[in-house]
Design a protein around this motif. Structure first.
Motif, PDB file in Angstrom:
ATOM      1  N   PHE A  74      36.153 -18.131  21.357  1.00 16.97           N
ATOM      2  CA  PHE A  74      34.904 -18.286  20.637  1.00 16.97           C
ATOM      3  C   PHE A  74      34.001 -18.544  22.069  1.00 16.97           C
ATOM      4  O   PHE A  74      32.674 -18.414  21.831  1.00 16.97           O
ATOM      5  CB  PHE A  74      34.991 -19.557  19.739  1.00 16.97           C
ATOM      6  N   ARG A  75      34.427 -19.358  23.046  1.00 18.64           N
ATOM      7  CA  ARG A  75      33.735 -19.623  24.180  1.00 18.64           C
ATOM      8  C   ARG A  75      33.190 -18.156  24.631  1.00 18.64           C
ATOM      9  O   ARG A  75      32.164 -17.992  25.465  1.00 18.64           O
ATOM     10  CB  ARG A  75      34.357 -20.208  24.982  1.00 18.64           C
ATOM     11  N   LYS A  76      34.193 -17.157  24.703  1.00 15.19           N
ATOM     12  CA  LYS A  76      33.838 -15.800  25.222  1.00 15.19           C
ATOM     13  C   LYS A  76      32.654 -15.022  24.449  1.00 15.19           C
ATOM     14  O   LYS A  76      31.693 -14.417  25.047  1.00 15.19           O
ATOM     15  CB  LYS A  76      35.122 -14.899  25.644  1.00 15.19           C
ATOM     16  N   VAL A  77      33.044 -15.078  23.215  1.00 17.33           N
ATOM     17  CA  VAL A  77      32.168 -14.208  22.346  1.00 17.33           C
ATOM     18  C   VAL A  77      30.602 -14.743  21.869  1.00 17.33           C
ATOM     19  O   VAL A  77      29.800 -14.392  21.472  1.00 17.33           O
ATOM     20  CB  VAL A  77      32.901 -13.771  20.947  1.00 17.33           C
ATOM     21  N   LYS A  78      30.945 -16.405  22.024  1.00 17.63           N
ATOM     22  CA  LYS A  78      29.443 -16.853  22.111  1.00 17.63           C
ATOM     23  C   LYS A  78      29.068 -16.810  20.561  1.00 17.63           C
ATOM     24  O   LYS A  78      28.149 -16.691  20.391  1.00 17.63           O
ATOM     25  CB  LYS A  78      28.378 -16.653  22.789  1.00 17.63           C
ATOM     26  N   LYS A  79      29.893 -16.718  19.401  1.00 20.63           N
ATOM     27  CA  LYS A  79      29.509 -16.976  18.218  1.00 20.63           C
ATOM     28  C   LYS A  79      30.754 -17.360  17.369  1.00 20.63           C
ATOM     29  O   LYS A  79      31.929 -17.619  17.676  1.00 20.63           O
ATOM     30  CB  LYS A  79      28.976 -15.279  17.821  1.00 20.63           C
ATOM     31  N   LYS A  80      30.433 -17.698  16.100  1.00 19.35           N
ATOM     32  CA  LYS A  80      31.255 -18.428  15.205  1.00 19.35           C
ATOM     33  C   LYS A  80      31.995 -17.233  14.260  1.00 19.35           C
ATOM     34  O   LYS A  80      31.811 -15.999  14.645  1.00 19.35           O
ATOM     35  CB  LYS A  80      30.753 -19.147  13.896  1.00 19.35           C
ATOM     36  N   ALA A  81      33.166 -17.526  13.929  1.00 19.88           N
ATOM     37  CA  ALA A  81      34.056 -16.456  13.008  1.00 19.88           C
ATOM     38  C   ALA A  81      33.070 -16.070  11.838  1.00 19.88           C
ATOM     39  O   ALA A  81      32.149 -16.942  11.410  1.00 19.88           O
ATOM     40  CB  ALA A  81      35.159 -17.204  12.613  1.00 19.88           C
ATOM     41  N   TYR A  82      33.304 -14.928  11.531  1.00 22.41           N
ATOM     42  CA  TYR A  82      32.354 -14.481  10.424  1.00 22.41           C
ATOM     43  C   TYR A  82      32.801 -15.045   9.053  1.00 22.41           C
ATOM     44  O   TYR A  82      33.901 -15.364   8.743  1.00 22.41           O
ATOM     45  CB  TYR A  82      32.449 -12.818  10.384  1.00 22.41           C
ATOM     46  N   PRO A  83      31.768 -15.223   8.389  1.00 21.24           N
ATOM     47  CA  PRO A  83      32.051 -15.907   6.957  1.00 21.24           C
ATOM     48  C   PRO A  83      32.780 -14.964   6.228  1.00 21.24           C
ATOM     49  O   PRO A  83      32.650 -13.615   5.795  1.00 21.24           O
ATOM     50  CB  PRO A  83      30.888 -16.202   6.389  1.00 21.24           C
ATOM     51  N   VAL A  84      33.861 -15.747   5.406  1.00 18.94           N
ATOM     52  CA  VAL A  84      34.486 -15.146   4.232  1.00 18.94           C
ATOM     53  C   VAL A  84      34.476 -15.912   3.102  1.00 18.94           C
ATOM     54  O   VAL A  84      34.632 -17.236   3.068  1.00 18.94           O
ATOM     55  CB  VAL A  84      35.993 -15.015   4.737  1.00 18.94           C
ATOM     56  N   ILE A  85      33.934 -15.122   1.911  1.00 17.48           N
ATOM     57  CA  ILE A  85      33.334 -15.620   0.849  1.00 17.48           C
ATOM     58  C   ILE A  85      34.241 -15.450  -0.411  1.00 17.48           C
ATOM     59  O   ILE A  85      34.462 -14.142  -0.644  1.00 17.48           O
ATOM     60  CB  ILE A  85      32.060 -15.446   0.481  1.00 17.48           C
ATOM     61  N   ALA A  86      34.974 -16.258  -0.946  1.00 16.51           N
ATOM     62  CA  ALA A  86      35.894 -15.952  -2.084  1.00 16.51           C
ATOM     63  C   ALA A  86      35.157 -15.716  -3.137  1.00 16.51           C
ATOM     64  O   ALA A  86      34.153 -16.474  -3.866  1.00 16.51           O
ATOM     65  CB  ALA A  86      36.832 -16.864  -2.579  1.00 16.51           C
ATOM     66  N   SER A  87      35.241 -14.563  -3.858  1.00 22.12           N
ATOM     67  CA  SER A  87      34.404 -14.227  -5.127  1.00 22.12           C
ATOM     68  C   SER A  87      35.173 -13.323  -6.322  1.00 22.12           C
ATOM     69  O   SER A  87      36.430 -13.650  -5.952  1.00 22.12           O
ATOM     70  CB  SER A  87      33.131 -13.589  -4.660  1.00 22.12           C
ATOM     71  N   ASN A  88      34.343 -12.834  -7.078  1.00 24.05           N
ATOM     72  CA  ASN A  88      34.965 -11.758  -8.044  1.00 24.05           C
ATOM     73  C   ASN A  88      34.053 -10.711  -8.182  1.00 24.05           C
ATOM     74  O   ASN A  88      32.860 -10.926  -7.833  1.00 24.05           O
ATOM     75  CB  ASN A  88      35.417 -12.456  -9.167  1.00 24.05           C
ATOM     76  N   PRO A  89      34.271  -9.697  -8.808  1.00 26.14           N
ATOM     77  CA  PRO A  89      33.385  -8.351  -8.811  1.00 26.14           C
ATOM     78  C   PRO A  89      32.230  -8.603  -9.959  1.00 26.14           C
ATOM     79  O   PRO A  89      31.270  -8.012  -9.229  1.00 26.14           O
ATOM     80  CB  PRO A  89      34.285  -7.275  -9.709  1.00 26.14           C
ATOM     81  N   VAL A  90      32.384  -9.642 -10.698  1.00 27.41           N
ATOM     82  CA  VAL A  90      30.998 -10.093 -11.364  1.00 27.41           C
ATOM     83  C   VAL A  90      30.107 -10.891 -10.713  1.00 27.41           C
ATOM     84  O   VAL A  90      28.962 -10.488 -10.686  1.00 27.41           O
ATOM     85  CB  VAL A  90      31.799 -10.883 -12.939  1.00 27.41           C
ATOM     86  N   ASP A  91      30.468 -11.670  -9.942  1.00 28.23           N
ATOM     87  CA  ASP A  91      29.698 -12.722  -9.029  1.00 28.23           C
ATOM     88  C   ASP A  91      29.300 -12.089  -7.627  1.00 28.23           C
ATOM     89  O   ASP A  91      28.619 -13.041  -6.820  1.00 28.23           O
ATOM     90  CB  ASP A  91      30.038 -13.951  -8.884  1.00 28.23           C
ATOM     91  N   ALA A  92      30.048 -11.054  -7.152  1.00 29.79           N
ATOM     92  CA  ALA A  92      30.032 -10.659  -5.613  1.00 29.79           C
ATOM     93  C   ALA A  92      28.492 -10.706  -5.319  1.00 29.79           C
ATOM     94  O   ALA A  92      28.280 -11.045  -4.106  1.00 29.79           O
ATOM     95  CB  ALA A  92      30.706  -9.418  -5.727  1.00 29.79           C
TER      96      ALA A  92
END
Length: 252
Positions: A74-92
């Motif tokens: 993360f020091r090298k890429v200078k950004k955070k991990a991308y967000p992963v959002i748990a959802s379902n097809p109805v609420d996606a």
């Protein structure tokens, strides 16, 4: 990119690798190519990508080697991990909108990992809001028939009528066995072309590495939501080539 792009790897057949491809392409684009990615994991109830992310966080917190590796990464890429959002097809879609409003750095590309069946409630509605759909298929008659049924229906009933906003629907070969005859793929591609669909130039090989998650037993990294693919494993996987081809399509 001036506006985020919604992308889904969609198929009606399980075990074809759409979840692995989602993770691998998202990580390559986010950590290597400089895009800002996000993943909406709506493959409910298993939510496999969220499960991978949670196991990775636990492993990094408990293992000194991976903790140091993550800090350096993360020091090298200078950004955070991308967000992963748990959802379902109805609420996606609603969950994606909420994520976009809350993230400090607005993602360029949002990947959606959906259930492998159009019968799940909300799947068609969510797919209709994708900008691009990429459908993996293997040289298996049942897989090809199922995938063509799905893509043809979506193209004819939703895309050509304007109900779906998709700018492109593309198929690509995965789980390709180098021992298979190329003529087999040529026959299938002629059928695909006849129904007005296109196949990407890049195919993915049949390799056990696509199921390799972060583990204390191995120090090389392949499928990960926090790290990019190790260069030694990237070669021959065609993930770089697939990601680049997808980028060229969505930037058009």
């Amino acid at each position: 990119m001036s506006k985020e792009i919604f992308v889904a790897f969609a198929t009606q057949k399980g075990g074809i690798g759409k979840t692995s491809v989602t993770v691998l392409v998202a990580s390559y684009l986010h950590y290597v190519k400089g895009y800002n990615a996000a993943v909406i994991d709506c493959d409910y109830p298993q939510n496999s990508i969220m499960d991978i992310r949670e196991r990775e966080i636990k492993l990094i917190s408990e293992d000194t080697y991976f903790k140091t590796l993550a800090c350096n990464h993360f020091r090298k890429v200078k950004k955070k991990a991308y967000p992963v959002i748990a959802s379902n097809p109805v609420d996606a879609l609603d969950d994606a909108e909420q994520m976009l409003n809350e993230e400090e750095v607005r993602p360029d590309i949002v990947f959606f990992d959906l259930p492998g069946t159009l019968k799940s409630e909300g799947v068609v509605r969510t797919l209709a809001q994708m900008d691009y759909i990429f459908a993996p298929l293997s040289a298996d008659r049942l897989v090809v028939e199922s995938t063509l049924q799905f893509t043809s229906m979506f193209n004819e009933n939703l895309m050509t009528t304007g109900i779906a906003k998709a700018k492109g629907l593309h198929l690509f070969w995965t789980m390709v066995d180098g021992r298979e005859k190329s003529e087999l793929y040529e026959v299938y591609e002629k059928v695909i072309a006849q129904i007005g669909l296109s196949v990407l130039k890049t195919s993915l090989p049949d390799s056990k590495r696509f199921r390799r998650d972060l583990s204390t037993e191995r120090k090389t990294i392949f499928r990960s939501t926090i790290f990019p693919v190790d260069n030694a494993l990237l070669k021959g996987s065609n993930i770089k080539e697939l990601s680049d081809e997808i980028c060229n399509i969505i930037k058009e």
